[in-house]
Design a protein around this motif. Structure first.
Motif, PDB file in Angstrom:
ATOM      1  N   ALA A 284      -3.033 -42.009  26.312  1.00 20.19           N
ATOM      2  CA  ALA A 284      -2.760 -43.442  26.228  1.00 20.19           C
ATOM      3  C   ALA A 284      -3.444 -43.786  24.814  1.00 20.19           C
ATOM      4  CB  ALA A 284      -3.309 -43.958  27.427  1.00 20.19           C
ATOM      5  N   PRO A 285      -3.089 -44.993  24.344  1.00 19.85           N
ATOM      6  CA  PRO A 285      -3.742 -45.671  23.444  1.00 19.85           C
ATOM      7  C   PRO A 285      -5.014 -45.992  23.577  1.00 19.85           C
ATOM      8  CG  PRO A 285      -1.628 -46.874  23.734  1.00 19.85           C
ATOM      9  CD  PRO A 285      -1.904 -45.833  25.029  1.00 19.85           C
ATOM     10  N   GLU A 286      -5.819 -45.898  22.578  1.00 14.83           N
ATOM     11  CA  GLU A 286      -7.378 -46.090  22.933  1.00 14.83           C
ATOM     12  C   GLU A 286      -7.600 -47.150  23.603  1.00 14.83           C
ATOM     13  OE1 GLU A 286     -11.466 -46.686  20.214  1.00 14.83           O
ATOM     14  OE2 GLU A 286      -9.662 -46.252  19.152  1.00 14.83           O
ATOM     15  N   GLY A 287      -8.464 -47.347  24.703  1.00 16.24           N
ATOM     16  CA  GLY A 287      -8.785 -48.468  25.569  1.00 16.24           C
ATOM     17  C   GLY A 287      -7.958 -48.579  26.579  1.00 16.24           C
ATOM     18  N   TYR A 288      -6.692 -48.058  26.665  1.00 16.85           N
ATOM     19  CA  TYR A 288      -5.479 -48.376  27.694  1.00 16.85           C
ATOM     20  C   TYR A 288      -5.727 -47.818  29.008  1.00 16.85           C
ATOM     21  CZ  TYR A 288      -2.584 -51.090  24.473  1.00 16.85           C
ATOM     22  OH  TYR A 288      -1.762 -52.283  23.842  1.00 16.85           O
ATOM     23  N   ALA A 289      -6.210 -46.515  28.885  1.00 16.76           N
ATOM     24  CA  ALA A 289      -6.338 -45.552  30.082  1.00 16.76           C
ATOM     25  C   ALA A 289      -7.297 -46.527  31.290  1.00 16.76           C
ATOM     26  CB  ALA A 289      -6.775 -44.259  30.023  1.00 16.76           C
ATOM     27  N   GLU A 290      -8.533 -46.994  30.386  1.00 11.86           N
ATOM     28  CA  GLU A 290      -9.665 -47.457  31.199  1.00 11.86           C
ATOM     29  C   GLU A 290      -8.978 -48.684  32.148  1.00 11.86           C
ATOM     30  OE1 GLU A 290     -11.081 -45.161  28.247  1.00 11.86           O
ATOM     31  OE2 GLU A 290      -9.767 -46.595  27.946  1.00 11.86           O
ATOM     32  N   ARG A 291      -7.962 -49.378  31.602  1.00 16.74           N
ATOM     33  CA  ARG A 291      -7.463 -50.524  32.362  1.00 16.74           C
ATOM     34  C   ARG A 291      -7.028 -50.034  33.970  1.00 16.74           C
ATOM     35  NH1 ARG A 291      -3.362 -53.321  27.834  1.00 16.74           N
ATOM     36  NH2 ARG A 291      -4.805 -53.576  26.378  1.00 16.74           N
TER      37      ARG A 291
ATOM     38  N   ASP B 108      -2.332 -32.774  38.799  1.00 23.94           N
ATOM     39  CA  ASP B 108      -3.315 -33.167  37.897  1.00 23.94           C
ATOM     40  C   ASP B 108      -3.073 -34.456  37.643  1.00 23.94           C
ATOM     41  OD1 ASP B 108      -1.172 -33.360  36.499  1.00 23.94           O
ATOM     42  OD2 ASP B 108      -1.707 -31.969  34.658  1.00 23.94           O
ATOM     43  N   TRP B 109      -2.668 -35.416  38.801  1.00 25.25           N
ATOM     44  CA  TRP B 109      -2.601 -36.788  38.474  1.00 25.25           C
ATOM     45  C   TRP B 109      -3.872 -37.550  38.269  1.00 25.25           C
ATOM     46  CZ3 TRP B 109      -4.688 -39.802  42.367  1.00 25.25           C
ATOM     47  CH2 TRP B 109      -4.895 -39.130  43.568  1.00 25.25           C
ATOM     48  N   LYS B 110      -5.029 -36.868  39.011  1.00 26.97           N
ATOM     49  CA  LYS B 110      -6.305 -37.634  38.899  1.00 26.97           C
ATOM     50  C   LYS B 110      -6.758 -37.853  37.619  1.00 26.97           C
ATOM     51  CE  LYS B 110      -7.677 -36.175  43.685  1.00 26.97           C
ATOM     52  NZ  LYS B 110      -8.543 -35.589  44.561  1.00 26.97           N
ATOM     53  N   GLU B 111      -6.536 -36.686  36.712  1.00 25.32           N
ATOM     54  CA  GLU B 111      -6.996 -36.804  35.427  1.00 25.32           C
ATOM     55  C   GLU B 111      -6.120 -37.634  34.324  1.00 25.32           C
ATOM     56  OE1 GLU B 111      -6.922 -32.225  36.236  1.00 25.32           O
ATOM     57  OE2 GLU B 111      -6.374 -34.252  37.509  1.00 25.32           O
ATOM     58  N   ASN B 112      -4.699 -37.613  34.708  1.00 26.96           N
ATOM     59  CA  ASN B 112      -3.512 -38.122  33.854  1.00 26.96           C
ATOM     60  C   ASN B 112      -3.017 -39.436  34.221  1.00 26.96           C
ATOM     61  OD1 ASN B 112      -3.452 -36.007  31.769  1.00 26.96           O
ATOM     62  ND2 ASN B 112      -3.148 -34.616  33.430  1.00 26.96           N
ATOM     63  N   LEU B 113      -3.126 -39.860  35.408  1.00 24.00           N
ATOM     64  CA  LEU B 113      -2.365 -40.916  35.682  1.00 24.00           C
ATOM     65  C   LEU B 113      -3.015 -42.345  34.970  1.00 24.00           C
ATOM     66  CD1 LEU B 113       0.001 -41.940  37.508  1.00 24.00           C
ATOM     67  CD2 LEU B 113      -1.775 -42.445  39.557  1.00 24.00           C
ATOM     68  N   PRO B 114      -4.181 -42.655  34.883  1.00 17.49           N
ATOM     69  CA  PRO B 114      -4.552 -43.650  34.072  1.00 17.49           C
ATOM     70  C   PRO B 114      -3.892 -43.902  32.689  1.00 17.49           C
ATOM     71  CG  PRO B 114      -6.505 -42.928  35.155  1.00 17.49           C
ATOM     72  CD  PRO B 114      -5.133 -41.898  35.479  1.00 17.49           C
ATOM     73  N   ASP B 115      -4.019 -42.553  31.797  1.00 13.34           N
ATOM     74  CA  ASP B 115      -3.294 -42.459  30.609  1.00 13.34           C
ATOM     75  C   ASP B 115      -1.857 -42.609  30.779  1.00 13.34           C
ATOM     76  OD1 ASP B 115      -4.928 -41.398  28.394  1.00 13.34           O
ATOM     77  OD2 ASP B 115      -6.250 -40.490  30.150  1.00 13.34           O
TER      78      ASP B 115
ATOM     79  N   PRO C 141       6.468 -41.461  27.822  1.00 13.86           N
ATOM     80  CA  PRO C 141       4.995 -40.818  28.223  1.00 13.86           C
ATOM     81  C   PRO C 141       4.862 -39.447  28.431  1.00 13.86           C
ATOM     82  CG  PRO C 141       6.016 -41.742  30.088  1.00 13.86           C
ATOM     83  CD  PRO C 141       7.069 -42.218  28.964  1.00 13.86           C
ATOM     84  N   HIS C 142       5.752 -38.664  27.976  1.00 13.65           N
ATOM     85  CA  HIS C 142       5.650 -37.170  27.883  1.00 13.65           C
ATOM     86  C   HIS C 142       4.038 -36.730  27.540  1.00 13.65           C
ATOM     87  CE1 HIS C 142       6.440 -32.752  26.938  1.00 13.65           C
ATOM     88  NE2 HIS C 142       7.546 -32.998  27.721  1.00 13.65           N
ATOM     89  N   HIS C 143       3.605 -35.808  28.412  1.00 11.64           N
ATOM     90  CA  HIS C 143       2.356 -35.238  27.743  1.00 11.64           C
ATOM     91  C   HIS C 143       2.357 -34.418  26.540  1.00 11.64           C
ATOM     92  CE1 HIS C 143       4.520 -31.923  29.824  1.00 11.64           C
ATOM     93  NE2 HIS C 143       3.919 -31.069  29.009  1.00 11.64           N
ATOM     94  N   GLN C 144       1.273 -34.531  25.892  1.00  8.72           N
ATOM     95  CA  GLN C 144       1.082 -33.670  24.500  1.00  8.72           C
ATOM     96  C   GLN C 144       0.850 -32.269  24.739  1.00  8.72           C
ATOM     97  OE1 GLN C 144       1.686 -34.674  21.449  1.00  8.72           O
ATOM     98  NE2 GLN C 144       1.387 -32.710  20.711  1.00  8.72           N
ATOM     99  N   ASN C 145       1.699 -31.280  24.539  1.00 12.00           N
ATOM    100  CA  ASN C 145       1.880 -30.129  24.894  1.00 12.00           C
ATOM    101  C   ASN C 145       0.748 -29.321  24.597  1.00 12.00           C
ATOM    102  OD1 ASN C 145       4.536 -31.118  24.770  1.00 12.00           O
ATOM    103  ND2 ASN C 145       5.305 -28.932  25.429  1.00 12.00           N
ATOM    104  N   ASP C 146       0.486 -29.252  23.324  1.00  9.61           N
ATOM    105  CA  ASP C 146      -0.736 -28.364  23.032  1.00  9.61           C
ATOM    106  C   ASP C 146      -2.136 -28.942  23.415  1.00  9.61           C
ATOM    107  OD1 ASP C 146      -0.665 -30.371  21.190  1.00  9.61           O
ATOM    108  OD2 ASP C 146      -0.871 -29.205  19.431  1.00  9.61           O
ATOM    109  N   MET C 147      -2.137 -30.111  23.906  1.00 10.87           N
ATOM    110  CA  MET C 147      -3.470 -30.686  24.473  1.00 10.87           C
ATOM    111  C   MET C 147      -3.317 -30.723  25.970  1.00 10.87           C
ATOM    112  SD  MET C 147      -3.899 -33.920  21.875  1.00 10.87           S
ATOM    113  CE  MET C 147      -5.141 -34.714  22.523  1.00 10.87           C
ATOM    114  N   ASN C 148      -2.355 -30.328  26.590  1.00  8.42           N
ATOM    115  CA  ASN C 148      -2.068 -30.241  28.082  1.00  8.42           C
ATOM    116  C   ASN C 148      -2.530 -31.554  28.568  1.00  8.42           C
ATOM    117  OD1 ASN C 148      -1.148 -28.812  30.380  1.00  8.42           O
ATOM    118  ND2 ASN C 148      -3.013 -27.926  30.723  1.00  8.42           N
ATOM    119  N   ARG C 149      -2.213 -32.794  28.198  1.00  5.01           N
ATOM    120  CA  ARG C 149      -2.546 -33.787  28.958  1.00  5.01           C
ATOM    121  C   ARG C 149      -1.788 -34.967  28.317  1.00  5.01           C
ATOM    122  NH1 ARG C 149      -6.799 -36.862  25.634  1.00  5.01           N
ATOM    123  NH2 ARG C 149      -6.775 -38.237  27.387  1.00  5.01           N
ATOM    124  N   TYR C 150      -1.583 -36.308  29.100  1.00  3.78           N
ATOM    125  CA  TYR C 150      -1.218 -37.387  28.667  1.00  3.78           C
ATOM    126  C   TYR C 150      -2.343 -38.281  27.925  1.00  3.78           C
ATOM    127  CZ  TYR C 150       2.632 -36.491  32.190  1.00  3.78           C
ATOM    128  OH  TYR C 150       3.628 -36.084  32.839  1.00  3.78           O
TER     129      TYR C 150
END
Length: 441
Positions: A196-203, A219-226, A185-194
């Motif tokens: 998730a597959p489409e629809g998965y973070a919403e869960r 930055d866990w608030k933005e990234n933890l669901p993903d 689950p490493h973040h995507q470097n050039d996007m600076n974020r984690y």
């Protein structure tokens, strides 16, 4: 069926130990891994030896600490004279296969030449820095002939496809080592974020937050669901690999290890994700399926990534070289009275030149303020930085360093830390005592 066990290592990147159900997570992120744990071994206290991608990988492959291999930070190629588990197993009749992120070739986004692949010679679909050759839904790896192999699906799914492709096409007359190395689950470097597959973070928008992150910035608030969504998809793909092993009727003769290189503190401890001594960075999941073990075994002893290489060599009936710093975990699986270590040792680079020791109760960390974490491999002088009482402060909120009430504790831990540094080939340093209680946590 081969007499020697097949070996499959499923390796994630930056996955916290507490994302896994058998470690207490309640989100049902890892049902397939939890099923493995119910009929296998869960190492309840497993740790990385270096919370940085490349160094952790070098240590896992060689059974040696990062300062010994020279790969003390990212973007240093594994020296040609360093032998990996693949070298040892291949010279003893194993087929060797590697899929995914390598990070030990020094080639970044270019193909990794054969001599830099660490002995994984029979099947190779990998990229040195997969985060530089791909994005979550598209990109490329390279095959054993250096040809690009493109994909246009979720990256975890693509890497799994290549692994299953090998399992179906492998030589049936040899035992094999298959190393499946996900970037996630490493973040995507050039996007600076984690991502998730489409629809998965919403869960997981309203999922419980780990206690070490609450009330912290980062930055866990933005990234933890993903992040949680990615872990879920990884587990689904682990299920695909296990299903394929069972379809081929080789699961019962296969050692399966699931682990990660380090965790993530979501920028709550410093300016990036993992380079620190804290539990969120260094504590990792480690679960094994072993032939002939059909019930849940919980190992409480402190174990490290450096222990995996000697474990696999012993399991394959291969002599464990004396230059390996790790110890085989097999005696722990048998139970009984084992004279096991009482601490694990961690080296930290890039963010700082740091060293830490972790016991069942204490975390003690030192750093070299006059050294550069990117350019310096070690130091002769360190300063005390952190002391945590993990029994009473498991989320490391109260740094006790500099508190004279704990002076004797620090002195004992400093002695143990120096001993570990000597065992790994480092020089015994001078450790300067902290003068006052630190406001760092």
């Amino acid at each position: 069926m081969n007499e020697k066990p097949n070996i499959v290592i499923v390796f994630t990147d930056q996955q916290r130990w507490d994302t896994v159900g058998c470690y207490g997570n309640t989100l049902d992120l890892t049902p397939n891994l939890d099923a493995v744990a119910k009929q296998g071994i869960t190492f309840k206290n497993a740790f990385t030896c270096q919370p940085v991608c490349g160094p952790a990988r070098a240590s896992l492959q060689t059974g040696r600490y990062a300062t010994a291999t020279g790969c003390f930070r990212n973007h240093i190629a594994l020296p040609d004279n360093e032998k990996t588990i693949a070298h040892y197993l291949r010279s003893n009749g194993y087929e060797t296969a590697y899929v995914g992120k390598w990070h030990l070739g020094g080639t970044w986004d270019k193909p990794v030449p054969k001599e830099k692949r660490g002995g994984y010679d029979d099947y190779w679909i990998a990229a040195d820095l997969l985060e530089f050759t791909s994005h979550p839904y598209e990109g490329k790896l390279f095959d054993k002939f250096d040809n690009p192999v493109e994909f246009n699906k979720y990256r975890v799914d693509a890497v799994t496809d290549f692994a299953i492709e090998y399992l179906k096409a492998r030589s049936n007359d040899k035992p094999f080592l298959l190393f499946v190395s996900y970037l996630e689950p490493h973040h995507q470097n050039d996007m600076n974020r984690y991502v998730a597959p489409e629809g998965y973070a919403e869960r997981y928008r309203n999922a419980p937050v780990p206690m070490d992150l609450i009330d912290k910035d980062g930055d866990w608030k933005e990234n933890l669901p993903d992040y949680y969504g990615i872990c879920k998809r990884i587990d689904e793909n682990l299920g695909r690999i296990i299903e394929q092993l069972k379809e081929l009727d080789i699961y019962d003769n296969t050692i399966l290890i699931f682990t990660s290189d380090h965790g993530s503190h979501f920028r709550t401890r410093n300016s990036e994700y993992k380079r620190s001594c804290h539990e969120a960075s260094i504590r990792i999941p480690m679960i094994m399926h072993v032939p002939d073990i059909k019930e849940s075994v919980a190992v409480e002893e402190l174990v490290s990534l450096v222990d995996i290489a000697p474990t696999l060599l012993e399991a394959a009936g291969i002599y464990v070289p004396r230059n390996m710093h790790g110890r085989s975990l097999i005696p722990l699986l048998r139970g009984g009275d084992v004279n096991w270590r009482s601490e694990v040792f961690v080296q930290i680079s890039e963010s700082q030149v740091g060293r830490a020791i972790r016991t069942n109760k204490w975390k003690y960390c030192i750093y070299a303020p006059d050294k550069d974490g990117w350019n310096d491999i070690g130091s002769d002088i360190y300063v005390e930085q952190y002391l945590y009482d993990l029994e009473n402060d498991p989320y490391e909120q109260n740094n006790l360093i500099g508190n004279e009430a704990y002076r004797s504790v620090c002195d004992a831990l400093a002695k143990a830390l120096k001993r570990q540094m000597l065992l790994t080939g480092e020089q015994e340093p001078k450790i300067i005592r902290a003068k006052a209680v630190s406001d760092l946590i």
